[in-house]
Design an enzyme around this catalytic site. Structure first.
Site, PDB file in Angstrom:
ATOM      1  N   HIS A 156       0.869  -1.185   0.000  1.00 26.88           N
ATOM      2  CA  HIS A 156       0.000   0.000   0.000  1.00 26.88           C
ATOM      3  C   HIS A 156       0.898   1.225   0.000  1.00 26.88           C
ATOM      4  CE1 HIS A 156      -3.165   2.820   1.163  1.00 26.88           C
ATOM      5  NE2 HIS A 156      -4.010   1.871   0.790  1.00 26.88           N
ATOM      6  N   ASP A 169      -7.920  -5.522  -0.033  1.00 27.59           N
ATOM      7  CA  ASP A 169      -8.359  -6.342  -1.172  1.00 27.59           C
ATOM      8  C   ASP A 169      -7.998  -7.800  -1.035  1.00 27.59           C
ATOM      9  OD1 ASP A 169      -7.384  -3.436  -2.645  1.00 27.59           O
ATOM     10  OD2 ASP A 169      -9.430  -4.176  -2.842  1.00 27.59           O
TER      11      ASP A 169
HETATM   12  C1  SDX Z   1      -6.209   0.178  -2.784  1.00 30.96           C
HETATM   13  O1  SDX Z   1      -4.460   4.671  -1.941  1.00 30.96           O
HETATM   14  C2  SDX Z   1      -5.384   4.034  -1.283  1.00 30.96           C
HETATM   15  O2  SDX Z   1      -5.764   4.359  -0.200  1.00 30.96           O
HETATM   16  C3  SDX Z   1      -5.928   2.837  -2.038  1.00 30.96           C
HETATM   17  C4  SDX Z   1      -6.940   1.992  -1.280  1.00 30.96           C
HETATM   18  C5  SDX Z   1      -8.200   2.760  -0.997  1.00 30.96           C
HETATM   19  O3  SDX Z   1      -8.930   2.362  -0.077  1.00 30.96           O
HETATM   20  O4  SDX Z   1      -8.508   3.705  -1.775  1.00 30.96           O
HETATM   21  O5  SDX Z   1      -6.405   1.530  -0.061  1.00 30.96           O
HETATM   22  C6  SDX Z   1      -7.373   0.784  -2.106  1.00 30.96           C
HETATM   23  O6  SDX Z   1      -5.939   0.541  -3.892  1.00 30.96           O
HETATM   24  C7  SDX Z   1      -5.351  -0.825  -2.031  1.00 30.96           C
HETATM   25  C8  SDX Z   1      -4.128  -1.306  -2.863  1.00 30.96           C
HETATM   26  C9  SDX Z   1      -4.620  -2.361  -3.837  1.00 30.96           C
HETATM   27  N1  SDX Z   1      -3.556  -2.700  -4.812  1.00 30.96           N
HETATM   28  C10 SDX Z   1      -2.943  -3.894  -4.780  1.00 30.96           C
HETATM   29  O7  SDX Z   1      -3.112  -4.746  -3.909  1.00 30.96           O
HETATM   30  C11 SDX Z   1      -2.033  -4.138  -5.969  1.00 30.96           C
HETATM   31  C12 SDX Z   1      -0.692  -4.732  -5.464  1.00 30.96           C
HETATM   32  N2  SDX Z   1      -0.030  -3.677  -4.718  1.00 30.96           N
HETATM   33  C13 SDX Z   1       0.953  -2.885  -5.457  1.00 30.96           C
HETATM   34  O8  SDX Z   1       0.623  -2.633  -6.791  1.00 30.96           O
HETATM   35  C14 SDX Z   1       1.443  -1.690  -4.647  1.00 30.96           C
HETATM   36  O9  SDX Z   1       1.672  -2.112  -3.373  1.00 30.96           O
HETATM   37  C15 SDX Z   1       0.606  -0.431  -4.600  1.00 30.96           C
HETATM   38  C16 SDX Z   1       0.214   0.055  -5.950  1.00 30.96           C
HETATM   39  C17 SDX Z   1      -0.626  -0.642  -3.774  1.00 30.96           C
HETATM   40  C18 SDX Z   1       1.482   0.631  -3.964  1.00 30.96           C
HETATM   41  O10 SDX Z   1       2.497   0.872  -4.894  1.00 30.96           O
HETATM   42  P1  SDX Z   1       3.771   1.725  -4.465  1.00 30.96           P
HETATM   43  O11 SDX Z   1       3.357   2.989  -3.829  1.00 30.96           O
HETATM   44  O12 SDX Z   1       4.715   1.776  -5.610  1.00 30.96           O
HETATM   45  O13 SDX Z   1       4.362   0.768  -3.353  1.00 30.96           O
HETATM   46  P2  SDX Z   1       5.643   1.060  -2.573  1.00 30.96           P
HETATM   47  O14 SDX Z   1       6.346   2.273  -3.108  1.00 30.96           O
HETATM   48  O15 SDX Z   1       5.309   1.044  -1.120  1.00 30.96           O
HETATM   49  O16 SDX Z   1       6.532  -0.208  -2.930  1.00 30.96           O
HETATM   50  C19 SDX Z   1       7.661  -0.422  -2.155  1.00 30.96           C
HETATM   51  C20 SDX Z   1       8.405  -1.562  -2.813  1.00 30.96           C
HETATM   52  C21 SDX Z   1       8.623  -1.380  -4.310  1.00 30.96           C
HETATM   53  O17 SDX Z   1       9.864  -2.028  -4.585  1.00 30.96           O
HETATM   54  P3  SDX Z   1      11.147  -1.066  -4.895  1.00 30.96           P
HETATM   55  O18 SDX Z   1      10.763  -0.224  -6.098  1.00 30.96           O
HETATM   56  O19 SDX Z   1      11.373  -0.266  -3.652  1.00 30.96           O
HETATM   57  O20 SDX Z   1      12.254  -2.063  -5.205  1.00 30.96           O
HETATM   58  O21 SDX Z   1       7.648  -2.783  -2.679  1.00 30.96           O
HETATM   59  C22 SDX Z   1       7.375  -3.319  -3.967  1.00 30.96           C
HETATM   60  C23 SDX Z   1       7.537  -2.188  -4.973  1.00 30.96           C
HETATM   61  O22 SDX Z   1       7.965  -2.721  -6.215  1.00 30.96           O
HETATM   62  N3  SDX Z   1       6.000  -3.792  -3.940  1.00 30.96           N
HETATM   63  C24 SDX Z   1       5.623  -5.047  -4.165  1.00 30.96           C
HETATM   64  C25 SDX Z   1       4.231  -5.045  -4.009  1.00 30.96           C
HETATM   65  N4  SDX Z   1       3.812  -3.817  -3.707  1.00 30.96           N
HETATM   66  C26 SDX Z   1       4.905  -3.035  -3.670  1.00 30.96           C
HETATM   67  N5  SDX Z   1       6.315  -6.155  -4.493  1.00 30.96           N
HETATM   68  C27 SDX Z   1       5.603  -7.302  -4.655  1.00 30.96           C
HETATM   69  N6  SDX Z   1       4.237  -7.397  -4.518  1.00 30.96           N
HETATM   70  C28 SDX Z   1       3.533  -6.277  -4.192  1.00 30.96           C
HETATM   71  N7  SDX Z   1       2.221  -6.371  -4.063  1.00 30.96           N
END
Ligand code: SDX
Length: 435
Positions: free
Chosen positions: A311, A369
């Protein structure tokens, strides 16, 4: 609106031998902000923050998230307490008006919302234009936007009465449109709302009743549906809410703004994650295949991500996920589903991920989710309807945030700038001279 308090400290930005001072404001809780509105005028520079990870786009009193502590407050009330003790329309009132309703205010609000649940009869003709296999989110985005073609008496955003009527209409009619989208996709006749049912029971009946027999909503499932709506109602300045605020800042009518938010929510990184998470669990299939998918999620050269994990704000367990997991078990127990293989995979995946150094280091926890898909599937919804249910719940959050922005005397049209790295100016070459 202005409740931020100027602190007696100034922030300053120094670039080379130049320095600029800017005011620092403090909210009631959460990080202070550096007001850089004058930065470009004074320095000729923009800030650069793609994805807005360090940017506060507005001042708001509606929802507060502490990502490190896993805290979510709606108008100061913890989500756990609202989900446990209240109902969704009470949460709608709270988000819109800022206070919990008195018994008479609650009764009046329920009455007003209930009597806006029907849609214009001609709306049903829109559905005839869609293919039966259209994704319900395409239908929702289209039909919510189409509401502005029917309710001209509540599109003047300058009129507070019209703003409130448009708000009530959307809270009341979006579930009806959602149920119609579902019925259309399964080839069953639309079911009209009934005024003697509560919000969640009415929605379940519009989805699952058929003309051939009486439908009696299961109170345990209706309570679970209502709680799922509460959990998804609002969430600060997330992508779809920011879309609604930006659309609203141009003066677009409220129905068009909510349709824009619905379109944004559809993305798998945002509201589409519940559908993607369930599809991921089904793709994994069995517990023994989990390590292969966890390896892929950790591989920097693989764009694969575990849906339902991570998140932008929560760097701790999403408080909604805990309540969602509890609701999931209640629904499975009520339906007598003992051994759901997807739940086995989900529980094992969560256990593995929470002990894996990659997920610990990157603070990736299950989000709302992760468990919602299993619950909604057990309740009989196809995966394509999961994000629609998220949109039904989030409509009140979008509206509350839109209303707050419209009523902020200092609001102006949102218009970010850019870092340009394209071609510098050059002259046109006639096609006859191009090789
Ligand atoms: C919702 O914003 C909100 O409030 C949204 C929400 C709401 O109520 O409105 O809460 C609803 O959208 C929840 C999120 C649902 N999405 C998912 O579950 C999809 C999977 N999650 C990822 O796509 C991701 O975690 C995001 C999009 C949710 C967040 O993306 P960010 O901001 O890029 O995440 P981050 O910067 O904290 O990531 C840190 C690291 C990164 O690696 P590096 O670039 O530092 O090497 O963690 C990695 C990311 O690549 N990472 C993951 C991951 N999520 C982040 N690696 C593997 N699996 C994952 N799910």
């Amino acid at each position: 609106m202005d409740a931020k308090t100027a602190t007696n400290t100034n922030g300053s930005i120094t670039v080379g031998n130049k320095n600029w001072d800017f005011p620092v404001y403090k909210g009631t809780i959460g990080p202070d902000v550096l007001d850089i509105a004058k930065l470009y005028g004074e320095s000729g520079m923009f800030t650069y923050d793609p994805g807005f990870t360090s940017t506060a786009s507005c001042e708001s009193k509606i929802t507060y998230i502490d990502g490190d502590e896993g805290i979510l407050l709606y108008r100061g009330y913890p989500i756990e307490q609202l989900a446990e003790h209240g109902d969704f329309l009470e949460t709608c009132y709270l988000l819109l008006y800022g206070e919990l309703p008195t018994p008479s205010q609650k009764a009046d609000f329920d009455y007003r919302v209930t009597r806006h649940t029907m849609v214009h009869e001609q709306m049903s003709r829109f559905f005839q234009g869609f293919r039966r296999d259209a994704h319900p989110m395409a239908v929702m985005t289209g039909s919510i936007g189409a509401l502005s073609a029917f309710y001209h008496d509540s599109t003047d955003i300058a009129d507070p009465t019209q703003r409130m009527i448009a708000s009530l209409r959307m809270i009341a009619k979006v579930p009806t449109l959602a149920a119609m989208a579902y019925k259309y996709s399964v080839g069953q006749p639309f079911v009209y709302p009934k005024n003697d049912l509560d919000y969640a029971s009415n929605f379940l009946r519009m989805c699952y009743a058929v003309p051939t027999e009486e439908y009696k909503p299961n109170p345990v499932l209706a309570r679970a549906m209502d709680r799922i709506f509460i959990l998804h109602a609002d969430h600060e300045q997330n992508a779809s809410t920011s879309t609604v605020r930006l659309a609203g800042s141009s003066g677009a009518n409220p129905f068009a703004c909510i349709a824009a938010g619905c379109a944004c929510l559809w993305g798998p990184a945002h509201g589409g994650a519940n559908e993607a998470a369930l599809n991921m669990l089904a793709e994994i299939g069995t517990v023994d295949r989990i390590p292969e998918f966890v390896r892929r999620a950790k591989d920097k050269n693989d764009s694969y991500r575990l849906m339902g994990f991570g998140h932008r704000v929560y760097k701790n367990y999403d408080p909604r996920a805990k309540i969602m997991q509890k609701t999931c078990h209640e629904v499975l127990a009520e339906l007598g589903i003992k051994d759901d293989p997807l739940l086995d995979v989900a529980m094992e995946l969560e256990k593995i991920a929470l002990h894996d150094e990659y997920f610990i280091e990157k603070k990736l926890y299950p989000n709302i989710d992760f468990y919602s898909g299993i619950t909604l599937k057990a309740m009989g919804f196809p995966t394509t309807m999961f994000t629609v249910l998220f949109a039904v719940a989030r409509t009140v959050g979008w509206i509350a945030q839109w209303k707050e922005m419209i009523e902020d005397p200092k609001q102006k049209i949102g218009r970010p700038r850019q870092l340009y790295t394209g071609a510098t100016q050059r002259d046109y070459t006639p096609i006859s001279r191009r090789k």
